[in-house]
Design an enzyme around this catalytic site. Sequence first.
Site, PDB file in Angstrom:
ATOM      1  N   GLU A   1      13.466  -1.002  -2.446  1.00 20.02           N
ATOM      2  CA  GLU A   1      14.288  -1.866  -1.610  1.00 20.02           C
ATOM      3  C   GLU A   1      15.779  -1.646  -1.903  1.00 20.02           C
ATOM      4  O   GLU A   1      16.165  -1.457  -3.060  1.00 20.02           O
ATOM      5  CB  GLU A   1      13.927  -3.335  -1.880  1.00 20.02           C
ATOM      6  CG  GLU A   1      14.391  -4.249  -0.791  1.00 20.02           C
ATOM      7  CD  GLU A   1      14.100  -5.713  -1.099  1.00 20.02           C
ATOM      8  OE1 GLU A   1      13.941  -6.079  -2.276  1.00 20.02           O
ATOM      9  OE2 GLU A   1      14.058  -6.487  -0.129  1.00 20.02           O
TER      10      GLU A   1
ATOM     11  N   THR B   1       9.170 -13.218   2.354  1.00 19.47           N
ATOM     12  CA  THR B   1       8.618 -11.990   2.950  1.00 19.47           C
ATOM     13  C   THR B   1       7.298 -11.589   2.302  1.00 19.47           C
ATOM     14  O   THR B   1       6.545 -10.811   2.865  1.00 19.47           O
ATOM     15  CB  THR B   1       9.584 -10.794   2.794  1.00 19.47           C
ATOM     16  OG1 THR B   1       9.789 -10.557   1.392  1.00 19.47           O
ATOM     17  CG2 THR B   1      10.910 -11.051   3.469  1.00 19.47           C
TER      18      THR B   1
ATOM     19  N   ARG C   1      12.014   1.972   3.810  1.00 17.31           N
ATOM     20  CA  ARG C   1      12.854   1.809   2.617  1.00 17.31           C
ATOM     21  C   ARG C   1      13.267   3.191   2.120  1.00 17.31           C
ATOM     22  O   ARG C   1      12.701   4.203   2.518  1.00 17.31           O
ATOM     23  CB  ARG C   1      12.099   1.093   1.483  1.00 17.31           C
ATOM     24  CG  ARG C   1      11.828  -0.357   1.786  1.00 17.31           C
ATOM     25  CD  ARG C   1      11.271  -1.126   0.591  1.00 17.31           C
ATOM     26  NE  ARG C   1      11.021  -2.511   0.967  1.00 17.31           N
ATOM     27  CZ  ARG C   1      10.606  -3.462   0.142  1.00 17.31           C
ATOM     28  NH1 ARG C   1      10.388  -3.186  -1.136  1.00 17.31           N
ATOM     29  NH2 ARG C   1      10.408  -4.697   0.554  1.00 17.31           N
TER      30      ARG C   1
ATOM     31  N   ARG D   1       0.869  -2.565  -3.792  1.00 18.14           N
ATOM     32  CA  ARG D   1       1.101  -3.617  -4.799  1.00 18.14           C
ATOM     33  C   ARG D   1       0.868  -4.983  -4.182  1.00 18.14           C
ATOM     34  O   ARG D   1       1.007  -5.163  -2.971  1.00 18.14           O
ATOM     35  CB  ARG D   1       2.506  -3.522  -5.360  1.00 18.14           C
ATOM     36  CG  ARG D   1       3.668  -3.724  -4.369  1.00 18.14           C
ATOM     37  CD  ARG D   1       4.046  -5.151  -4.108  1.00 18.14           C
ATOM     38  NE  ARG D   1       5.350  -5.298  -3.481  1.00 18.14           N
ATOM     39  CZ  ARG D   1       5.692  -6.286  -2.704  1.00 18.14           C
ATOM     40  NH1 ARG D   1       4.832  -7.213  -2.373  1.00 18.14           N
ATOM     41  NH2 ARG D   1       6.917  -6.359  -2.192  1.00 18.14           N
TER      42      ARG D   1
ATOM     43  N   CYS E   1       9.859 -14.818  -2.721  1.00 21.65           N
ATOM     44  CA  CYS E   1      10.530 -14.467  -1.466  1.00 21.65           C
ATOM     45  C   CYS E   1       9.575 -14.716  -0.301  1.00 21.65           C
ATOM     46  O   CYS E   1       8.403 -14.321  -0.370  1.00 21.65           O
ATOM     47  CB  CYS E   1      10.930 -12.991  -1.515  1.00 21.65           C
ATOM     48  SG  CYS E   1      11.739 -12.433  -0.015  1.00 21.65           S
TER      49      CYS E   1
ATOM     50  N   ARG F   1       3.441  -8.276 -10.586  1.00 24.87           N
ATOM     51  CA  ARG F   1       3.321  -7.322  -9.491  1.00 24.87           C
ATOM     52  C   ARG F   1       2.217  -6.381  -9.939  1.00 24.87           C
ATOM     53  O   ARG F   1       2.353  -5.694 -10.975  1.00 24.87           O
ATOM     54  CB  ARG F   1       4.617  -6.549  -9.257  1.00 24.87           C
ATOM     55  CG  ARG F   1       5.705  -7.344  -8.536  1.00 24.87           C
ATOM     56  CD  ARG F   1       5.482  -7.351  -7.025  1.00 24.87           C
ATOM     57  NE  ARG F   1       6.245  -8.382  -6.335  1.00 24.87           N
ATOM     58  CZ  ARG F   1       7.401  -8.190  -5.713  1.00 24.87           C
ATOM     59  NH1 ARG F   1       7.937  -6.992  -5.700  1.00 24.87           N
ATOM     60  NH2 ARG F   1       7.989  -9.174  -5.082  1.00 24.87           N
TER      61      ARG F   1
ATOM     62  N   GLU G   1      10.510 -10.053  -9.952  1.00 24.90           N
ATOM     63  CA  GLU G   1      10.717 -10.979  -8.826  1.00 24.90           C
ATOM     64  C   GLU G   1       9.581 -11.996  -8.737  1.00 24.90           C
ATOM     65  O   GLU G   1       9.787 -13.169  -8.422  1.00 24.90           O
ATOM     66  CB  GLU G   1      10.855 -10.200  -7.516  1.00 24.90           C
ATOM     67  CG  GLU G   1      11.055 -11.100  -6.314  1.00 24.90           C
ATOM     68  CD  GLU G   1      11.394 -10.338  -5.043  1.00 24.90           C
ATOM     69  OE1 GLU G   1      12.091  -9.309  -5.097  1.00 24.90           O
ATOM     70  OE2 GLU G   1      10.967 -10.793  -3.959  1.00 24.90           O
TER      71      GLU G   1
ATOM     72  N   ARG H   1       2.247  -4.940  -0.361  1.00 21.86           N
ATOM     73  CA  ARG H   1       3.051  -3.886   0.272  1.00 21.86           C
ATOM     74  C   ARG H   1       2.358  -2.562  -0.012  1.00 21.86           C
ATOM     75  O   ARG H   1       2.266  -2.122  -1.161  1.00 21.86           O
ATOM     76  CB  ARG H   1       4.477  -3.880  -0.283  1.00 21.86           C
ATOM     77  CG  ARG H   1       5.421  -3.000   0.546  1.00 21.86           C
ATOM     78  CD  ARG H   1       6.873  -3.196   0.152  1.00 21.86           C
ATOM     79  NE  ARG H   1       7.283  -2.336  -0.937  1.00 21.86           N
ATOM     80  CZ  ARG H   1       7.711  -1.073  -0.815  1.00 21.86           C
ATOM     81  NH1 ARG H   1       7.774  -0.514   0.391  1.00 21.86           N
ATOM     82  NH2 ARG H   1       8.073  -0.377  -1.877  1.00 21.86           N
TER      83      ARG H   1
HETATM   84  P1  ADP Z   1       8.206  -3.542  -4.394  1.00 24.65           P
HETATM   85  O1  ADP Z   1       7.401  -2.463  -3.800  1.00 24.65           O
HETATM   86  O2  ADP Z   1       7.528  -4.122  -5.582  1.00 24.65           O
HETATM   87  O3  ADP Z   1       8.622  -4.527  -3.366  1.00 24.65           O
HETATM   88  P2  ADP Z   1      10.502  -1.713  -4.566  1.00 24.65           P
HETATM   89  O4  ADP Z   1      10.622  -1.545  -3.096  1.00 24.65           O
HETATM   90  O5  ADP Z   1      11.778  -1.937  -5.313  1.00 24.65           O
HETATM   91  O6  ADP Z   1       9.576  -2.945  -4.976  1.00 24.65           O
HETATM   92  O7  ADP Z   1       9.753  -0.451  -5.157  1.00 24.65           O
HETATM   93  C1  ADP Z   1       9.456  -0.391  -6.516  1.00 24.65           C
HETATM   94  C2  ADP Z   1       9.294   1.042  -7.002  1.00 24.65           C
HETATM   95  O8  ADP Z   1       8.125   1.592  -6.444  1.00 24.65           O
HETATM   96  C3  ADP Z   1      10.445   1.950  -6.608  1.00 24.65           C
HETATM   97  O9  ADP Z   1      10.740   2.816  -7.679  1.00 24.65           O
HETATM   98  C4  ADP Z   1       9.865   2.729  -5.473  1.00 24.65           C
HETATM   99  O10 ADP Z   1      10.451   4.010  -5.284  1.00 24.65           O
HETATM  100  C5  ADP Z   1       8.428   2.866  -5.912  1.00 24.65           C
HETATM  101  N1  ADP Z   1       7.514   3.168  -4.799  1.00 24.65           N
HETATM  102  C6  ADP Z   1       7.279   2.435  -3.702  1.00 24.65           C
HETATM  103  N2  ADP Z   1       6.390   3.043  -2.900  1.00 24.65           N
HETATM  104  C7  ADP Z   1       6.053   4.201  -3.521  1.00 24.65           C
HETATM  105  C8  ADP Z   1       5.171   5.274  -3.221  1.00 24.65           C
HETATM  106  N3  ADP Z   1       4.428   5.271  -2.111  1.00 24.65           N
HETATM  107  N4  ADP Z   1       5.085   6.289  -4.095  1.00 24.65           N
HETATM  108  C9  ADP Z   1       5.801   6.307  -5.238  1.00 24.65           C
HETATM  109  N5  ADP Z   1       6.642   5.324  -5.583  1.00 24.65           N
HETATM  110  C10 ADP Z   1       6.765   4.283  -4.747  1.00 24.65           C
HETATM  111  N1  IOM Z   2      12.096  -9.636  -1.526  1.00 22.77           N
HETATM  112  C1  IOM Z   2      13.482  -9.540  -1.744  1.00 22.77           C
HETATM  113  N2  IOM Z   2      13.752  -8.706  -2.851  1.00 22.77           N
HETATM  114  N3  IOM Z   2      14.305  -9.163  -0.553  1.00 22.77           N
HETATM  115  C2  IOM Z   2      13.765  -9.450   0.739  1.00 22.77           C
HETATM  116  C3  IOM Z   2      15.683  -9.381  -0.873  1.00 22.77           C
HETATM  117  C4  IOM Z   2      16.655  -9.477   0.310  1.00 22.77           C
HETATM  118  O1  IOM Z   2      16.759 -10.550   0.887  1.00 22.77           O
HETATM  119  O2  IOM Z   2      17.303  -8.440   0.619  1.00 22.77           O
END
Ligand code: ADP
Ligand code: IOM
Length: 327
Positions: free
Chosen positions: A283, A242, A278, A97, A240, A198, A194, A249
């Site tokens: 996250e 990061t 993660r 993403r 953010c 995305r 966020e 990501r």
């Molecule tokens: P972001 O990736 O946008 O920072 P999150 O870490 O919250 O946000 O992940 C968003 C969603 O994407 C979650 O439901 C997570 O389980 C899913 N996700 C992330 N990576 C994968 C993957 N490789 N395969 C399937 N789902 C994924």
């Molecule tokens: N990107 C954001 N969601 N994350 C880094 C939150 C945090 O500070 O835990």
Amino acid sequence: MKKHLTDEMYSNLKSFKTKSGYTLDMAINSGIKNPDSSIGIYAGDEESYTLFGDIFNPIIKEYHGFSKDDKHKTCLHVDDLRDASIDDEAIISTRIRVGRNLLDFPLGTNISKKQRDEVEKRVINALKSLTCKGRYYSLESMSKEDREELIKEHFLFKEGDRFLKFAGLNRDWPSSRGIYHNEEKTFLVWVNEEDQLRIISMQKGGDIKEVFTRLVQFLNELEQKLTFSYSKHLGFITSCPTNLGTAMRASVHVKLPNLSQDMPKFESICKKHHLQIRGIHGEHSKSEEGIFDISNKRRLGVSEVECVQDMVDGVRALLHVEKNLYM
Ligand code: ADP
Ligand code: IOM
């Protein structure tokens, strides 16, 4: 944030306001209310990164290894990837993403309802021009059951996230939030979470090149219709710190039942390859049944190809140890 914000810095910066009206207290509120944040500070607009640079710069340096005088770079040449497809049954799925925000609007942390409505309108309009068959679903128009199902299947963002809430990102929820996806749910766009967008490509298995190729194709199409906030120094501007730079990501869901019994070893391989661990629901979530979400950590000062390559090389190294050391 807690590590880098000194009393003196706070006193110096606390009366500053960006042109869109964002203050230091707003920036650090999520971290103050959620001491378990990993970073705990958000920008309200591009100017936040310079006006409050004394606090943002050391955080950016520590997270991305990127200094004030470094330059960001970009490369979306999918063919530059090496050994990109990981044909291994341990890889459940792949997702890449990027985050994007529209030029000339405050970020979601500091946007007004009217501006957020306008962002949604412009994005919906741009999505209509995509050459894939898909549809936009506003959160308000979906049933609770449909939303929960999409969250469970990893397609949709979760609701009521307390980290986002105290960053001001859940104001007027669920208005102007939504998701676009194609029929196969391999290309998706989240709107006004966020970040304002995305943009996501995902599928089962480990064909990382295919996932990346799809992302680049539709990203290019969206760029014909939307102008994103970008700075030469910080790359794509995101809420953010990061996510600055590529805002990318690239992750896999991968089974590592053996290696995860030895967390120090697991974490040291991840550190060496610039990877982040993660849990299975993204996250701030936990792993289940030895399955982890492994992704690139650095996003600024490295190109998109390097982000994906960090993940590919690192996951290969993890799988090597998982299989050979614990046979
Ligand atoms: P972001 O990736 O946008 O920072 P999150 O870490 O919250 O946000 O992940 C968003 C969603 O994407 C979650 O439901 C997570 O389980 C899913 N996700 C992330 N990576 C994968 C993957 N490789 N395969 C399937 N789902 C994924
Ligand atoms: N990107 C954001 N969601 N994350 C880094 C939150 C945090 O500070 O835990």
